[in-house]
Design an enzyme around this catalytic site. Structure first.
Site, mmCIF file in Angstrom:
data_model
loop_
_atom_site.group_PDB
_atom_site.id
_atom_site.type_symbol
_atom_site.label_atom_id
_atom_site.label_comp_id
_atom_site.label_asym_id
_atom_site.label_seq_id
_atom_site.Cartn_x
_atom_site.Cartn_y
_atom_site.Cartn_z
ATOM 1 N N THR A 278 -8.960 -5.776 3.768
ATOM 2 C CA THR A 278 -8.785 -4.842 2.662
ATOM 3 C C THR A 278 -9.746 -5.315 1.582
ATOM 4 O OG1 THR A 278 -6.436 -4.595 3.192
ATOM 5 C CG2 THR A 278 -7.144 -3.875 0.997
ATOM 6 N N ASP B 157 -9.061 0.303 1.987
ATOM 7 C CA ASP B 157 -8.089 -0.177 2.970
ATOM 8 C C ASP B 157 -8.586 0.208 4.370
ATOM 9 O OD1 ASP B 157 -5.635 -1.441 3.620
ATOM 10 O OD2 ASP B 157 -4.726 0.520 3.959
ATOM 11 N N LYS C 11 -4.438 -2.214 10.182
ATOM 12 C CA LYS C 11 -4.849 -2.323 8.785
ATOM 13 C C LYS C 11 -4.918 -3.761 8.275
ATOM 14 C CE LYS C 11 -3.227 2.213 7.348
ATOM 15 N NZ LYS C 11 -4.130 2.743 6.337
ATOM 16 N N TYR D 175 1.139 5.751 -0.469
ATOM 17 C CA TYR D 175 0.748 6.935 0.314
ATOM 18 C C TYR D 175 0.992 8.119 -0.598
ATOM 19 C CZ TYR D 175 1.129 9.709 4.762
ATOM 20 O OH TYR D 175 0.981 10.589 5.812
ATOM 21 N N THR E 208 -4.632 6.401 0.025
ATOM 22 C CA THR E 208 -5.886 7.147 0.076
ATOM 23 C C THR E 208 -5.873 8.286 -0.943
ATOM 24 O OG1 THR E 208 -5.955 6.686 2.426
ATOM 25 C CG2 THR E 208 -7.433 8.412 1.602
ATOM 26 N N ASP F 210 0.845 -1.189 0.000
ATOM 27 C CA ASP F 210 0.000 0.000 0.000
ATOM 28 C C ASP F 210 0.886 1.246 0.000
ATOM 29 O OD1 ASP F 210 -2.487 1.181 -0.103
ATOM 30 O OD2 ASP F 210 -2.644 1.385 2.063
ATOM 31 N N GLU G 46 -10.380 3.912 3.702
ATOM 32 C CA GLU G 46 -9.429 4.614 2.844
ATOM 33 C C GLU G 46 -9.824 4.297 1.412
ATOM 34 O OE1 GLU G 46 -5.309 3.875 4.037
ATOM 35 O OE2 GLU G 46 -5.541 5.509 5.485
ATOM 36 N N TYR H 83 2.200 2.067 15.594
ATOM 37 C CA TYR H 83 2.909 2.237 14.318
ATOM 38 C C TYR H 83 4.334 2.803 14.415
ATOM 39 C CZ TYR H 83 2.669 7.266 13.345
ATOM 40 O OH TYR H 83 2.870 8.617 13.351
ATOM 41 N N HIS I 274 -3.729 14.082 0.819
ATOM 42 C CA HIS I 274 -3.926 13.162 1.943
ATOM 43 C C HIS I 274 -2.746 13.241 2.920
ATOM 44 C CE1 HIS I 274 -4.840 9.543 4.235
ATOM 45 N NE2 HIS I 274 -3.673 9.024 3.897
ATOM 46 N N GLN J 233 -3.847 1.729 15.129
ATOM 47 C CA GLN J 233 -2.709 2.176 14.313
ATOM 48 C C GLN J 233 -1.850 3.205 15.055
ATOM 49 O OE1 GLN J 233 -4.075 3.859 10.600
ATOM 50 N NE2 GLN J 233 -2.042 4.538 9.974
ATOM 51 N N GLU K 217 -9.806 12.427 7.576
ATOM 52 C CA GLU K 217 -9.688 13.771 7.003
ATOM 53 C C GLU K 217 -11.047 14.481 6.932
ATOM 54 O OE1 GLU K 217 -7.584 11.467 3.813
ATOM 55 O OE2 GLU K 217 -6.855 13.498 3.346
ATOM 56 N N GLU L 267 -9.180 3.991 -2.243
ATOM 57 C CA GLU L 267 -7.958 3.835 -3.022
ATOM 58 C C GLU L 267 -8.258 3.151 -4.355
ATOM 59 O OE1 GLU L 267 -4.604 2.205 -1.059
ATOM 60 O OE2 GLU L 267 -5.203 2.893 0.938
ATOM 61 N N ARG M 147 -7.950 3.518 13.335
ATOM 62 C CA ARG M 147 -7.011 4.614 13.632
ATOM 63 C C ARG M 147 -6.441 4.559 15.035
ATOM 64 N NH1 ARG M 147 -5.682 5.844 8.600
ATOM 65 N NH2 ARG M 147 -7.477 6.491 7.376
#
Lengths: 411, 411
Positions: B252, B228, B248, B122, B344, B120, B194, B239, B127, B235, B358, B196, B232
């Site tokens: 998916t 995805d 995550k 970014y 995203t 994945d 997310e 992370y 974003h 994560q 967001e 994508e 949060r």
């Protein structure tokens, strides 16, 4: 007389019997590969043996990968191991089986299973503290705040897991030292090793259903040695904020032999004392659990035949059972062939560190090898991890070695 | 008359022809699945059609996954598409093919390919800047220093990639707000989406051999929509330092239809102007490259049928070709079935953001939906991503939707 009369004390005697996949000279494609079991310096064609002896396990063993056996589950694993032990020890089978043994030196060993997902953990407190001190020297604590609460891990690239003996091409990529104005591109100049133990999942689990700590042995078939090759310069520039990617995805080497957990009963030890509280799904200190979760594996790291470190696996803070419970606690499913690495194994002393990053303290204290100094790996260097564990009656259980040679891009 | 007479302007007309895998009622196991091609609101049994018309492609299409077709390479992809276009448009085939069409509502759609590795990225600047402002409000730059130099990515869990329509069980895990004294365990309370686009690799590459920017179309077969799902709170706590893991890895979702790149020729657009220097392996601004690397895909994000955002894929800073070049520049090999997500997709305006993180600015500005406020997802919420792209003669190319319902652990 070989193959049956393995010398007394041989770490690959009939008490061990690790599994691999091999082919003999003249084989053409993947379908010519088959499951083999190591005895001393020979490999038994296990599928052919099962067939010759009328065993019902031929369908699990006459295969080009271990996956069918892995998927068969703990009862089958125990039954097959019991049968194999009988085959190689009961004299009446000798005549039938002798032609089914091949000298190890005459066969090609292949990646023993189809890797589904590959996860790598970070479970050695000594390693995590060393890395923290090297990269965050001003931090109050060398461990991140989450370290004692969960086994930190991340997904790696399963498509670049290779078998021992595969050359490792030095990766190219972007690197940027803090003082550099912009990143530069080129071959990694800080190529490193990570001495790890890999755990191989046999029995899958359902999406949405965590695997409890106590179910570890129902899902995990065995273990291997694992070298998670790492390009420290590529990794340092890329890894914030989403973690390691190209710095580790170019190759992960595993030993050709998978040692079943059943061969390691005498190697089970209690993990180090927990110095932080554990949430219930990770708590292996409860009174009703009398099974130790650690393994006493004595690893040896050699560069060009020279031993540079002897990391003790018994010092790992997080056990493989805790890692599996954590990996699935969000409902993530397991598949046959999932592989997870322990993370670099480092003991408390300088000569027990499992990476050059730590052994040379980020290159500042190069190793003195017979063929010169080493801060990080040079082209042509051969790295070999080997290991043994205590077995029955004081005999060692040998783990298959994992070796790889670094080659330059144009070599 | 259906299935052939698709209404003029239908986004799934004969100009589109995405691929999927389906089964009909009464099917028992995986071997009963087969490749289907969507036309309007019907699906053509592509393998049976090839067989009935004496086409040599039956061996690629009469399969329970798209993998054999994916592996066949660009020439085969073009040939098969040309044949399919002829089959569904030339009147003389109608009688033979009509019984091989099934109403979409009567079939079950399955995960269309076997996912090898899942990566994945970014790659949306909007974003990344939004996330940077939310989580690092005091930082001088909302982008990390490496962001404009390389497409940041990480490996995800390929074993938990699921097809559109699969329920998503709310994951449990550890979370800890900065002010909390210790982590707590429980179901995620900040479950997010997310939006994508996923790219599907067909042709593999060799270990040690990077794939150049210009070879993107030789390796990538097509694209899909991808959600995805992200917890949060899990994560945020896990992370640092090795990236997202359990936040995550629980699910998916991908659309059931894979749109071949060949159906998206009219949707190709130049990516945004580069505001940073590009190393040669990522430089798509060179004079001799006249192929635009972006895609004009108009995505729509709906929660319980209410559209909350319309992220424009054309705003992505890094293209899929750059992502593939980066992913392999260290020598990492590709396998048939590798999947990589764009990251995203968020446009510059508030109503173009591809995550609730967001859209609600980390929950501080909940969305007003017809059925109540939403900071993050609640049990029972159904999230649907849909999209279209400009096609020939002003007709839209529809992408298959990806939808999923959130279910509580004990629902």
């Amino acid at each position: 007389m070989p193959p049956f009369d393995v010398p007394e004390g041989d770490p690959f005697g009939p008490h061990n019997l690790p599994y691999g996949v091999f082919s003999i000279p003249g084989s053409r494609d993947r379908s010519d590969r088959t499951v083999g079991v190591r005895l001393g310096d020979h490999v038994l064609d296990a599928g052919a043996a099962a067939h010759a002896l009328g065993s019902p396990y031929a369908s699990l063993l006459a295969r080009p990968s271990l996956n069918p056996l892995l998927a068969a589950g703990r009862t089958a694993w125990s039954d097959v191991r019991r049968a194999l032990t009988a085959w190689v020890t009961v004299p009446s089978h000798r005549e039938v089986l002798e032609p089914l043994f091949h000298p190890l030196s005459s066969v090609t060993l292949h990646l023993p299973f189809e890797v589904a997902d590959y996860v790598d953990f970070y479970a050695s407190e000594n390693h995590a503290r060393n890395v923290g001190q090297i990269f965050r020297p001003d931090a109050a604590d060398s461990l991140t705040p989450n370290w004692k609460h969960l086994p930190i891990g991340y997904h790696g690239r399963s498509g670049t897991v290779v078998v021992s003996g595969t050359d490792v091409v030095r990766p190219s990529g972007q690197r940027k030292a803090p003082a550099d104005p912009a990143p530069v591109f080129g071959p990694s100049v800080r190529l490193d090793i990570e001495a790890e133990v890999g755990f191989v999942v046999g029995v899958p689990s359902e999406l949405g259903s965590p695997v409890a700590l106590g179910d570890f042995r129902e899902h995990v078939f065995g273990l291997c040695l694992l070298n998670d090759w790492s390009a420290r310069d590529i990794q340092a520039w890329e890894y914030v904020p989403l973690g390691p990617f190209l710095g580790k995805s170019f190759a992960t080497s595993v030993s050709a032999w998978i040692t079943p957990l059943d061969a390691l009963e005498e190697a089970r030890v209690a993990p180090p004392e927990r110095t932080g509280p554990l949430l219930p799904y990770l708590d292996d200190t409860a009174d009703d659990r009398d099974e130790p979760g650690g393994y006493d594996l004595r690893i040896s790291v050699a560069v060009n035949g020279h031993v540079v470190s002897e990391p003790p696996f018994s010092t790992m803070y997080w056990t493989a059972a805790q890692q599996l419970a954590h990996l699935t606690v969000n409902g993530a499913s397991l598949r046959t062939g999932d592989l997870y690495g322990s993370g670099t194994v480092s003991g408390p002393t300088e000569l027990e560190r499992g990476s050059l990053l730590e052994l040379t303290w980020n290159g500042s204290e190069p190793l003195e090898l017979p063929d010169g100094k080493r801060a990080f790996l040079e082209d042509g260097d051969v790295v070999t991890l080997s290991a043994w564990a205590p077995g029955p009656d004081g005999v060692r259980v040998g783990l298959g070695e994992v070796t790889g040679r670094v080659v330059g891009k144009d070599v």
